[in-house]
Design a protein around this motif. Sequence first.
Motif, PDB file in Angstrom:
ATOM      1  N   ARG A   7      45.665  31.578  43.406  1.00  0.00           N
ATOM      2  CA  ARG A   7      45.894  32.651  41.793  1.00  0.00           C
ATOM      3  C   ARG A   7      46.240  33.277  42.246  1.00  0.00           C
ATOM      4  O   ARG A   7      46.367  33.988  42.863  1.00  0.00           O
ATOM      5  CB  ARG A   7      44.448  31.937  40.998  1.00  0.00           C
ATOM      6  N   ARG A   8      47.060  33.400  40.921  1.00  0.00           N
ATOM      7  CA  ARG A   8      48.481  34.735  40.997  1.00  0.00           C
ATOM      8  C   ARG A   8      48.036  35.963  40.015  1.00  0.00           C
ATOM      9  O   ARG A   8      47.099  35.557  39.297  1.00  0.00           O
ATOM     10  CB  ARG A   8      49.857  34.267  40.477  1.00  0.00           C
ATOM     11  N   LEU A  10      47.977  39.843  38.670  1.00  0.00           N
ATOM     12  CA  LEU A  10      49.397  40.856  38.227  1.00  0.00           C
ATOM     13  C   LEU A  10      48.427  42.185  38.540  1.00  0.00           C
ATOM     14  O   LEU A  10      47.533  42.248  38.235  1.00  0.00           O
ATOM     15  CB  LEU A  10      50.285  41.135  37.304  1.00  0.00           C
ATOM     16  N   PHE A  31      43.535  35.360  46.296  1.00  0.00           N
ATOM     17  CA  PHE A  31      43.849  36.233  45.620  1.00  0.00           C
ATOM     18  C   PHE A  31      46.263  35.909  46.136  1.00  0.00           C
ATOM     19  O   PHE A  31      45.949  36.752  46.885  1.00  0.00           O
ATOM     20  CB  PHE A  31      44.389  36.484  44.605  1.00  0.00           C
ATOM     21  N   SER A  32      46.980  35.449  45.217  1.00  0.00           N
ATOM     22  CA  SER A  32      48.086  36.142  45.737  1.00  0.00           C
ATOM     23  C   SER A  32      48.571  37.722  44.106  1.00  0.00           C
ATOM     24  O   SER A  32      48.315  36.849  43.387  1.00  0.00           O
ATOM     25  CB  SER A  32      49.348  35.624  44.802  1.00  0.00           C
ATOM     26  N   VAL A  33      49.110  38.148  45.257  1.00  0.00           N
ATOM     27  CA  VAL A  33      49.032  39.620  44.545  1.00  0.00           C
ATOM     28  C   VAL A  33      50.072  40.206  43.932  1.00  0.00           C
ATOM     29  O   VAL A  33      51.092  40.100  45.089  1.00  0.00           O
ATOM     30  CB  VAL A  33      48.025  41.045  45.274  1.00  0.00           C
ATOM     31  N   ASP A  34      50.421  40.482  42.475  1.00  0.00           N
ATOM     32  CA  ASP A  34      51.582  41.570  42.386  1.00  0.00           C
ATOM     33  C   ASP A  34      51.330  42.712  41.891  1.00  0.00           C
ATOM     34  O   ASP A  34      50.476  42.670  41.313  1.00  0.00           O
ATOM     35  CB  ASP A  34      52.668  40.348  41.587  1.00  0.00           C
ATOM     36  N   PRO A  51      52.022  35.417  35.513  1.00  0.00           N
ATOM     37  CA  PRO A  51      50.332  35.068  36.562  1.00  0.00           C
ATOM     38  C   PRO A  51      49.426  34.603  35.805  1.00  0.00           C
ATOM     39  O   PRO A  51      49.201  34.105  34.621  1.00  0.00           O
ATOM     40  CB  PRO A  51      49.958  36.531  36.869  1.00  0.00           C
ATOM     41  N   ASP A  52      48.540  34.142  36.780  1.00  0.00           N
ATOM     42  CA  ASP A  52      47.023  33.505  35.834  1.00  0.00           C
ATOM     43  C   ASP A  52      46.118  33.925  35.511  1.00  0.00           C
ATOM     44  O   ASP A  52      45.432  34.023  34.733  1.00  0.00           O
ATOM     45  CB  ASP A  52      46.401  32.719  37.228  1.00  0.00           C
TER      46      ASP A  52
END
Length: 237
Positions: A7-8, A10, A31-34, A51-52
């Motif tokens: 899950r992304r 931000l 998590f995938s983080v921006d 993002p999610d």
Amino acid sequence: MPQTLPRRVLVVDDDPTVSEVVAGYLGRAGFSVDRAADGPGALERVAAAPPDLVVLDLMLPGLDGLQVCRRLRRGGAVPVVMLTARGAEEDRILGLETGADDYVTKPFSPRELVLRVESVLRRSPPGTVRGGDVLCGGGLLLDPAARTARDARGELGLTLREFDLLAHFLRHPGRVFSREDLMTAVWGWEFGDLSTVTVHVRRLRHKVEADPSRPRLITTVWGVGYRFDAQGTGRCA
């Protein structure tokens, strides 16, 4: 079996230390983080790759967190967990009124924030959203699988928590729920700030009631809680 993508999330905070710590904990949680450091940058990233979930600081340069949250709400239903350095109740309630799904007050435990993010995402597609039959009641039509809700005016722009709150009411017509009951059933928390429930009920009334000041669907049972009173409520044929 195809691999599930992470899950992304931000993270939007102008304090690089806070942003780095939060991103690190979320990353270790899978998590995938921006990251973004201001309001305009956050909106650009959301537009480029939605993002999610957004972890959103209240105090930001350019556009503050409340302005960003309002624009996110106009553009879709991405969940928002708001961060605030101010502990006053009015600030927390203002964030919820703007459309945040949850909030965490600084200073906070990064692990607590991760748990809050996981709690919100459990209620958000493509997580473990409860599906089932389409629900009807009080002129409302709610499809849990499609995550859509409508009335005679058209589709309702519900936030994540508002949708789940309405679904819970429609599944249990005529039953009174205390705020503690709703926090457990809808938020998945055994404890927390009950004003969160109060604000979401008020926001939901403004979207589903003909006259929110005199609600006929979501009524208050004084000293107890709330009840959904529409006739003919239940699963639609």
